[in-house]
Design a protein around this motif. Structure first.
Motif, PDB file in Angstrom:
ATOM      1  N   ALA A  42       0.864  -1.187   0.000  1.00  0.00           N
ATOM      2  CA  ALA A  42       0.000   0.000   0.000  1.00  0.00           C
ATOM      3  C   ALA A  42       0.896   1.232   0.000  1.00  0.00           C
ATOM      4  N   HIS A  43       0.399   2.303  -0.591  1.00  0.00           N
ATOM      5  CA  HIS A  43       1.113   3.579  -0.589  1.00  0.00           C
ATOM      6  C   HIS A  43       0.560   4.403   0.568  1.00  0.00           C
ATOM      7  N   CYS A  44       1.430   4.795   1.504  1.00  0.00           N
ATOM      8  CA  CYS A  44       0.986   5.555   2.677  1.00  0.00           C
ATOM      9  C   CYS A  44       1.657   6.924   2.699  1.00  0.00           C
ATOM     10  N   ASP A  45       0.842   7.961   2.849  1.00  0.00           N
ATOM     11  CA  ASP A  45       1.331   9.330   3.011  1.00  0.00           C
ATOM     12  C   ASP A  45       1.218   9.701   4.474  1.00  0.00           C
ATOM     13  N   LEU A  46       2.290  10.248   5.034  1.00  0.00           N
ATOM     14  CA  LEU A  46       2.315  10.666   6.429  1.00  0.00           C
ATOM     15  C   LEU A  46       2.441  12.182   6.484  1.00  0.00           C
ATOM     16  N   SER A  47       1.694  12.816   7.366  1.00  0.00           N
ATOM     17  CA  SER A  47       1.820  14.258   7.558  1.00  0.00           C
ATOM     18  C   SER A  47       1.605  14.567   9.030  1.00  0.00           C
ATOM     19  N   GLY A  48       2.381  15.536   9.504  1.00  0.00           N
ATOM     20  CA  GLY A  48       2.287  15.871  10.914  1.00  0.00           C
ATOM     21  C   GLY A  48       2.668  17.307  11.192  1.00  0.00           C
ATOM     22  N   TYR A  49       2.777  17.605  12.453  1.00  0.00           N
ATOM     23  CA  TYR A  49       3.087  18.930  12.960  1.00  0.00           C
ATOM     24  C   TYR A  49       4.469  19.375  12.491  1.00  0.00           C
ATOM     25  N   GLY A  51       5.343  20.659   9.714  1.00  0.00           N
ATOM     26  CA  GLY A  51       5.610  20.407   8.308  1.00  0.00           C
ATOM     27  C   GLY A  51       6.132  19.026   7.969  1.00  0.00           C
ATOM     28  N   PHE A  52       6.064  18.088   8.904  1.00  0.00           N
ATOM     29  CA  PHE A  52       6.549  16.743   8.600  1.00  0.00           C
ATOM     30  C   PHE A  52       5.671  16.118   7.517  1.00  0.00           C
ATOM     31  N   ALA A  53       6.308  15.549   6.490  1.00  0.00           N
ATOM     32  CA  ALA A  53       5.602  14.835   5.427  1.00  0.00           C
ATOM     33  C   ALA A  53       6.526  13.757   4.876  1.00  0.00           C
ATOM     34  N   ALA A  54       5.951  12.601   4.577  1.00  0.00           N
ATOM     35  CA  ALA A  54       6.729  11.494   4.007  1.00  0.00           C
ATOM     36  C   ALA A  54       5.764  10.552   3.299  1.00  0.00           C
ATOM     37  N   SER A  55       6.298   9.744   2.403  1.00  0.00           N
ATOM     38  CA  SER A  55       5.526   8.718   1.704  1.00  0.00           C
ATOM     39  C   SER A  55       6.320   7.431   1.724  1.00  0.00           C
ATOM     40  N   VAL A  56       5.623   6.305   1.927  1.00  0.00           N
ATOM     41  CA  VAL A  56       6.281   4.995   1.944  1.00  0.00           C
ATOM     42  C   VAL A  56       5.401   3.971   1.247  1.00  0.00           C
ATOM     43  N   GLU A  57       6.015   2.898   0.782  1.00  0.00           N
ATOM     44  CA  GLU A  57       5.305   1.714   0.303  1.00  0.00           C
ATOM     45  C   GLU A  57       5.482   0.660   1.378  1.00  0.00           C
ATOM     46  N   THR A  58       4.393   0.024   1.790  1.00  0.00           N
ATOM     47  CA  THR A  58       4.468  -0.928   2.901  1.00  0.00           C
ATOM     48  C   THR A  58       4.848  -2.318   2.426  1.00  0.00           C
ATOM     49  N   PRO A  59       5.487  -3.088   3.298  1.00  0.00           N
ATOM     50  CA  PRO A  59       5.962  -2.715   4.637  1.00  0.00           C
ATOM     51  C   PRO A  59       7.181  -1.801   4.540  1.00  0.00           C
ATOM     52  N   ALA A  60       7.303  -0.899   5.494  1.00  0.00           N
ATOM     53  CA  ALA A  60       8.396   0.070   5.470  1.00  0.00           C
ATOM     54  C   ALA A  60       8.773   0.490   6.881  1.00  0.00           C
ATOM     55  N   ALA A  61      10.053   0.801   7.046  1.00  0.00           N
ATOM     56  CA  ALA A  61      10.536   1.390   8.304  1.00  0.00           C
ATOM     57  C   ALA A  61      10.826   2.853   8.010  1.00  0.00           C
ATOM     58  N   ILE A  62      10.370   3.730   8.896  1.00  0.00           N
ATOM     59  CA  ILE A  62      10.580   5.155   8.698  1.00  0.00           C
ATOM     60  C   ILE A  62      10.903   5.811  10.029  1.00  0.00           C
ATOM     61  N   SER A  63      11.773   6.795   9.988  1.00  0.00           N
ATOM     62  CA  SER A  63      12.135   7.563  11.173  1.00  0.00           C
ATOM     63  C   SER A  63      11.240   8.802  11.213  1.00  0.00           C
ATOM     64  N   ILE A  64      10.503   8.960  12.311  1.00  0.00           N
ATOM     65  CA  ILE A  64       9.552  10.061  12.439  1.00  0.00           C
ATOM     66  C   ILE A  64       9.951  10.928  13.624  1.00  0.00           C
ATOM     67  N   PRO A  65      10.112  12.253  13.398  1.00  0.00           N
ATOM     68  CA  PRO A  65      10.429  13.139  14.531  1.00  0.00           C
ATOM     69  C   PRO A  65       9.293  13.139  15.544  1.00  0.00           C
ATOM     70  N   ASN A  66       9.638  13.080  16.812  1.00  0.00           N
ATOM     71  CA  ASN A  66       8.621  13.052  17.867  1.00  0.00           C
ATOM     72  C   ASN A  66       7.794  14.336  17.893  1.00  0.00           C
ATOM     73  N   VAL A  67       8.385  15.464  17.461  1.00  0.00           N
ATOM     74  CA  VAL A  67       7.647  16.731  17.459  1.00  0.00           C
ATOM     75  C   VAL A  67       6.565  16.755  16.393  1.00  0.00           C
ATOM     76  N   ALA A  68       6.530  15.792  15.475  1.00  0.00           N
ATOM     77  CA  ALA A  68       5.521  15.760  14.411  1.00  0.00           C
ATOM     78  C   ALA A  68       4.171  15.257  14.903  1.00  0.00           C
ATOM     79  N   ALA A  69       4.108  14.704  16.115  1.00  0.00           N
ATOM     80  CA  ALA A  69       2.870  14.110  16.634  1.00  0.00           C
ATOM     81  C   ALA A  69       1.791  15.162  16.822  1.00  0.00           C
ATOM     82  N   PRO A  70       0.561  14.796  16.533  1.00  0.00           N
ATOM     83  CA  PRO A  70       0.100  13.539  15.952  1.00  0.00           C
ATOM     84  C   PRO A  70       0.341  13.510  14.444  1.00  0.00           C
ATOM     85  N   VAL A  71       0.607  12.317  13.927  1.00  0.00           N
ATOM     86  CA  VAL A  71       0.875  12.127  12.508  1.00  0.00           C
ATOM     87  C   VAL A  71      -0.326  11.431  11.874  1.00  0.00           C
ATOM     88  N   THR A  72      -0.818  11.986  10.778  1.00  0.00           N
ATOM     89  CA  THR A  72      -1.904  11.357  10.035  1.00  0.00           C
ATOM     90  C   THR A  72      -1.283  10.452   8.975  1.00  0.00           C
TER      91      THR A  72
END
Length: 158
Positions: A42-49, A51-72
Motif C-alpha cells: 500500500a502507498h501511505c502518506d504521512l503528515s504531521g506537525y 511540516g513533517f511529510a513522508a511517503s512509503v510503500e508498505t511494509p516500510a521502516a521510517i524515522s519520524i520526529p517526535n515533534v511531528a505528533a500527531p501524525v496522520t
C-alpha cells in the motif's frame, strides 16, 4: 573542611545540570516506526506537525520526529478504500528522570530539564510497529424509496 564542602556542592550542582533534560541527553527526538498494512504494497502518506511529510510503500521502516505528533497516516491500495489513521507519540521511560530529579533537587534544575525535553519532544516515542487494515472497495447495496412513495429502488453505492 569548607573547601571539601564547596567542591561537593559544585560537583552535585554539575551532576544535577548534567541530568537535567535527561530524556534529551539519553533518549532520542525521533522514533523508528515499522508500518505494515493488509494488503502489503500500500502507498501511505504521512503528515504531521511542523511540516513533517513522508511517503512509503508498505511494509516500510521510517524515522519520524517526535515533534511531528500527531501524525496522520493515509494508505491507499488498488481495490481498497483510502484509509486514514492517527499515529500518536506517548511518554517513554526517560521522561520520568525529570520527576526523580525534581524530587532530588527541589525543583529548579528539573523544571529546566523538563522544558528542554518538551521543546525537543524528547521523552516521547511512537509505537515501534503499527499494522493498518484497509477495507476492500466493493459496491455496497443501498435500498432507497422513490419520492413518490412507490417503488423500492435497489442501488449500488461505492
Amino acid at each position: 573542611m569548607r573547601i571539601a564542602r564547596t567542591v561537593g556542592m559544585v560537583m552535585a550542582g554539575g551532576m544535577a545540570m548534567a541530568l537535567a533534560a535527561c530524556a534529551s541527553v539519553v533518549g532520542s527526538t525521533e522514533s523508528e516506526v515499522q508500518i505494515r498494512t493488509n494488503p502489503d504494497n500500500a502507498h501511505c502518506d504521512l503528515s504531521g506537525y511542523e511540516g513533517f511529510a513522508a511517503s512509503v510503500e508498505t511494509p516500510a521502516a521510517i524515522s519520524i520526529p517526535n515533534v511531528a505528533a500527531p501524525v496522520t497516516v493515509t494508505c491507499r491500495a488498488p481495490g481498497f478504500r483510502p484509509t486514514s489513521y492517527t499515529l500518536n507519540a506517548s511518554a517513554d521511560g526517560w521522561i520520568w528522570g525529570n520527576s526523580a530529579l525534581f524530587l532530588a533537587s527541589g525543583g529548579g534544575v528539573a523544571i529546566l530539564g523538563a522544558l528542554v525535553d518538551e521543546s525537543r519532544a524528547a521523552g516521547k516515542s511512537y509505537a515501534e510497529e503499527v499494522h493498518y487494515q484497509l477495507s476492500p472497495d466493493r459496491p455496497r447495496p443501498v435500498r432507497a424509496r422513490s419520492r413518490d412513495g412507490g417503488t423500492d429502488l435497489n442501488l449500488q453505492a461505492r
